[in-house]
Motif scaffolding. Structure first.
Motif, mmCIF file in Angstrom:
data_model
loop_
_atom_site.group_PDB
_atom_site.id
_atom_site.type_symbol
_atom_site.label_atom_id
_atom_site.label_comp_id
_atom_site.label_asym_id
_atom_site.label_seq_id
_atom_site.Cartn_x
_atom_site.Cartn_y
_atom_site.Cartn_z
ATOM 1 N N VAL A 75 0.867 -1.170 0.000
ATOM 2 C CA VAL A 75 0.000 0.000 0.000
ATOM 3 C C VAL A 75 0.905 1.221 0.000
ATOM 4 C CG1 VAL A 75 -1.745 1.318 1.269
ATOM 5 C CG2 VAL A 75 -1.863 -1.185 1.208
ATOM 6 N N PHE A 76 0.602 2.196 -0.839
ATOM 7 C CA PHE A 76 1.421 3.393 -0.941
ATOM 8 C C PHE A 76 0.823 4.530 -0.118
ATOM 9 C CE2 PHE A 76 2.301 1.007 -4.822
ATOM 10 C CZ PHE A 76 3.689 0.963 -4.783
ATOM 11 N N VAL A 77 1.685 5.172 0.644
ATOM 12 C CA VAL A 77 1.285 6.357 1.406
ATOM 13 C C VAL A 77 1.368 7.594 0.517
ATOM 14 C CG1 VAL A 77 1.814 7.818 3.402
ATOM 15 C CG2 VAL A 77 2.032 5.322 3.568
ATOM 16 N N ARG A 78 2.440 7.670 -0.266
ATOM 17 C CA ARG A 78 2.608 8.762 -1.224
ATOM 18 C C ARG A 78 3.589 8.338 -2.301
ATOM 19 N NH1 ARG A 78 2.517 14.810 0.577
ATOM 20 N NH2 ARG A 78 0.357 14.120 0.591
ATOM 21 N N GLU A 79 3.324 8.792 -3.545
ATOM 22 C CA GLU A 79 4.182 8.484 -4.679
ATOM 23 C C GLU A 79 4.485 9.787 -5.419
ATOM 24 O OE1 GLU A 79 2.702 4.511 -6.575
ATOM 25 O OE2 GLU A 79 1.031 5.381 -5.443
ATOM 26 N N LEU A 80 5.763 10.076 -5.563
ATOM 27 C CA LEU A 80 6.203 11.301 -6.223
ATOM 28 C C LEU A 80 6.652 10.987 -7.648
ATOM 29 C CD1 LEU A 80 8.432 12.766 -3.349
ATOM 30 C CD2 LEU A 80 5.961 13.086 -3.711
ATOM 31 N N VAL A 81 6.178 11.769 -8.604
ATOM 32 C CA VAL A 81 6.584 11.647 -10.009
ATOM 33 C C VAL A 81 6.818 13.049 -10.568
ATOM 34 C CG1 VAL A 81 5.469 9.434 -10.488
ATOM 35 C CG2 VAL A 81 4.145 11.556 -10.688
ATOM 36 N N PRO A 82 7.528 13.163 -11.695
ATOM 37 C CA PRO A 82 7.930 14.491 -12.165
ATOM 38 C C PRO A 82 6.931 15.206 -13.076
ATOM 39 C CG PRO A 82 9.046 12.820 -13.434
ATOM 40 C CD PRO A 82 8.270 12.094 -12.381
ATOM 41 N N ARG A 83 5.870 14.539 -13.515
ATOM 42 C CA ARG A 83 4.968 15.170 -14.469
ATOM 43 C C ARG A 83 3.516 15.065 -14.007
ATOM 44 N NH1 ARG A 83 8.752 12.533 -17.887
ATOM 45 N NH2 ARG A 83 9.999 13.996 -19.098
ATOM 46 N N PHE A 84 2.807 16.156 -14.191
ATOM 47 C CA PHE A 84 1.413 16.233 -13.761
ATOM 48 C C PHE A 84 0.546 15.183 -14.461
ATOM 49 C CE2 PHE A 84 -2.884 18.056 -14.296
ATOM 50 C CZ PHE A 84 -3.243 18.174 -12.961
ATOM 51 N N ALA A 85 0.774 14.980 -15.755
ATOM 52 C CA ALA A 85 -0.039 14.025 -16.514
ATOM 53 C C ALA A 85 0.125 12.603 -15.975
ATOM 54 C CB ALA A 85 0.328 14.082 -17.997
ATOM 55 N N ILE A 86 1.331 12.257 -15.540
ATOM 56 C CA ILE A 86 1.567 10.931 -14.974
ATOM 57 C C ILE A 86 0.767 10.767 -13.681
ATOM 58 C CG2 ILE A 86 3.303 9.395 -13.980
ATOM 59 C CD1 ILE A 86 5.342 10.829 -15.834
ATOM 60 N N PHE A 183 19.060 9.574 3.142
ATOM 61 C CA PHE A 183 17.681 10.001 2.938
ATOM 62 C C PHE A 183 17.537 11.345 3.627
ATOM 63 C CE2 PHE A 183 13.165 9.811 4.626
ATOM 64 C CZ PHE A 183 12.587 10.243 3.444
ATOM 65 N N LYS A 184 17.306 12.371 2.830
ATOM 66 C CA LYS A 184 17.238 13.727 3.365
ATOM 67 C C LYS A 184 15.939 14.368 2.903
ATOM 68 C CE LYS A 184 19.931 17.988 3.847
ATOM 69 N NZ LYS A 184 21.189 18.689 3.476
ATOM 70 N N ALA A 185 14.992 14.537 3.835
ATOM 71 C CA ALA A 185 13.689 15.119 3.501
ATOM 72 C C ALA A 185 13.038 15.635 4.772
ATOM 73 C CB ALA A 185 12.789 14.073 2.837
ATOM 74 N N GLU A 186 12.163 16.613 4.612
ATOM 75 C CA GLU A 186 11.345 17.097 5.725
ATOM 76 C C GLU A 186 10.128 16.187 5.815
ATOM 77 O OE1 GLU A 186 8.663 20.923 6.494
ATOM 78 O OE2 GLU A 186 10.791 21.415 6.190
ATOM 79 N N VAL A 187 10.247 15.149 6.629
ATOM 80 C CA VAL A 187 9.268 14.063 6.673
ATOM 81 C C VAL A 187 7.883 14.556 7.077
ATOM 82 C CG1 VAL A 187 8.665 11.885 7.807
ATOM 83 C CG2 VAL A 187 11.022 12.306 7.064
ATOM 84 N N ALA A 188 7.809 15.461 8.046
ATOM 85 C CA ALA A 188 6.514 15.902 8.573
ATOM 86 C C ALA A 188 5.621 16.474 7.485
ATOM 87 C CB ALA A 188 6.721 16.923 9.682
ATOM 88 N N THR A 189 6.189 17.301 6.598
ATOM 89 C CA THR A 189 5.376 17.917 5.552
ATOM 90 C C THR A 189 5.258 17.043 4.312
ATOM 91 O OG1 THR A 189 7.334 19.123 4.771
ATOM 92 C CG2 THR A 189 5.874 20.257 6.323
ATOM 93 N N LEU A 190 6.140 16.051 4.180
ATOM 94 C CA LEU A 190 6.086 15.162 3.025
ATOM 95 C C LEU A 190 5.119 14.008 3.247
ATOM 96 C CD1 LEU A 190 7.202 14.463 0.217
ATOM 97 C CD2 LEU A 190 9.065 13.218 1.361
ATOM 98 N N TYR A 191 5.202 13.377 4.436
ATOM 99 C CA TYR A 191 4.398 12.188 4.714
ATOM 100 C C TYR A 191 3.462 12.332 5.911
ATOM 101 C CZ TYR A 191 7.853 10.003 1.629
ATOM 102 O OH TYR A 191 8.665 9.682 0.567
ATOM 103 N N GLY A 192 3.713 13.310 6.767
ATOM 104 C CA GLY A 192 2.894 13.471 7.958
ATOM 105 C C GLY A 192 3.711 13.314 9.230
ATOM 106 N N GLU A 193 3.255 13.971 10.285
ATOM 107 C CA GLU A 193 3.980 13.982 11.562
ATOM 108 C C GLU A 193 4.245 12.592 12.114
ATOM 109 O OE1 GLU A 193 5.383 16.274 13.354
ATOM 110 O OE2 GLU A 193 4.701 18.153 12.436
ATOM 111 N N LYS A 194 3.299 11.669 11.957
ATOM 112 C CA LYS A 194 3.460 10.361 12.587
ATOM 113 C C LYS A 194 4.590 9.534 11.972
ATOM 114 C CE LYS A 194 -0.202 8.056 9.928
ATOM 115 N NZ LYS A 194 -1.508 7.361 10.091
ATOM 116 N N PHE A 195 5.063 9.938 10.784
ATOM 117 C CA PHE A 195 6.159 9.203 10.162
ATOM 118 C C PHE A 195 7.535 9.787 10.510
ATOM 119 C CE2 PHE A 195 2.557 8.171 7.365
ATOM 120 C CZ PHE A 195 2.650 6.789 7.359
#
Length: 220
Positions: A75-86, A183-195
Motif C-alpha cells: 500500500v502506498f502512502v505517497r508516490e512522487l513523479v515528475p509530471r502532472f499528466a503521470i 535520505f534527506k527530507a522534511e518528513v513531517a510535511t512530506l508524509y505526515g507527523e506520525k512518520f
C-alpha cells in the motif's frame, strides 16, 4: 530501497478494506523506494514524452486472503513523479496517491560501483534518496528480510469504502548492499507527523535492486 520498522498502530488508518498488515519476524515495515520507469505504456499504449521518468514512494506491506491462500501486497502512502499528466493518469486508473514535483535522478553502474540518486524539489529545497554500492548484485536468499521487502506482487488502494486491487509481475530481483546511503527530507510535511520518528530512526536495511520488466494488471 530504505526500510524502517514502524509501530503497526500508525499504519492501521491506511489499511484498505479487506487487507491486514503483513509482518516479518513480528515486525511491520515501511520503505522509501526510488526507481526509474523505462518505456512505460498505459493500457498497452505509449504516452509520448511520458515513458521514462522517476518515482519515489513511501510504502508498507499487507496481505489479503483469497480462497485458501494469501495475496501479499503493498500500500502506498505517497508516490512522487515528475509530471502532472503521470500523476493524474495514475490516480485515474489505479486510485494511487500520486503527487507531481520537479525531479531528477542519477543512476550509474560502471561494473564495479553502482551510484543511485533520486531528488525531488519542494519549494526552493531539493530532497533526496541516494545510495552507493560496490561489486555485483547478489541473489536474495529465500526466507530473508530482503525477500520479504521485494517479493510482494499485489497492490491495494482504498477507494472510499472499496478496495482497488492490481497484480504485479516481474522476475526475481538481485540486490546490492550499499556502502553508503542517504535520505534527506522534511518528513513531517512530506508524509505526515506520525512518520517523523520511524523515518528518522536508523533503517533496518538498505539495498539497491537490479530492476526488470514489470507488468501491472488492474482487477477492480
Amino acid at each position: 530501497m530504505l526500510n524502517f520498522m514502524i509501530d503497526p498502530r500508525l499504519l492501521a488508518p491506511h489499511l484498505p478494506a479487506g487487507t491486514e498488515l503483513d509482518f516479518f519476524d513480528d515486525e511491520t515495515y515501511v520503505s522509501v523506494v526510488g526507481f526509474l520507469f523505462y518505456h512505460t505504456m498505459v493500457v498497452g499504449l505509449p504516452i509520448p514524452r511520458h515513458r521514462n521518468f522517476e518515482e519515489v514512494n513511501l510504502r508498507f506491506y499487507v496481505r489479503k486472503k483469497s480462497a485458501d491462500s494469501w495475496r501479499r501486497g503493498v500500500v502506498f502512502v505517497r508516490e512522487l513523479v515528475p509530471r502532472f499528466a503521470i500523476a493524474v493518469t495514475a490516480r485515474l486508473f489505479y486510485g494511487e496517491p500520486y503527487q507531481a514535483l520537479p525531479m531528477r535522478s542519477e543512476v550509474v553502474d560502471d561494473g564495479g560501483m553502482v551510484t543511485v540518486k533520486y531528488e525531488w524539489r519542494r519549494g526552493a529545497k531539493w530532497e533526496r534518496l541516494a545510495m552507493i554500492a560496490n561489486g555485483t548484485a547478489q541473489t536474495i536468499p529465500a526466507g530473508s528480510h530482503e525477500e520479504f521487502i521485494t517479493e510482494h506482487y499485489w497492490g491495494y488502494t482504498a477507494r472510499g469504502p472499496a478496495t482497488s486491487e492490481y497484480r504485479i509481475e516481474h522476475s526475481r530481483w538481485k540486490i546490492w548492499q550499499p556502502a553508503f546511503f542517504e535520505f534527506k527530507a522534511e518528513v513531517a510535511t512530506l508524509y505526515g507527523e506520525k512518520f517523523v520518528e520511524p523515518l528518522n530512526a536508523k533503517p533496518v536495511s538498505a539495498f539497491i535492486a537490479d530492476g526488470s520488466f514489470v507488468q501491472v494488471f488492474a482487477r477492480a
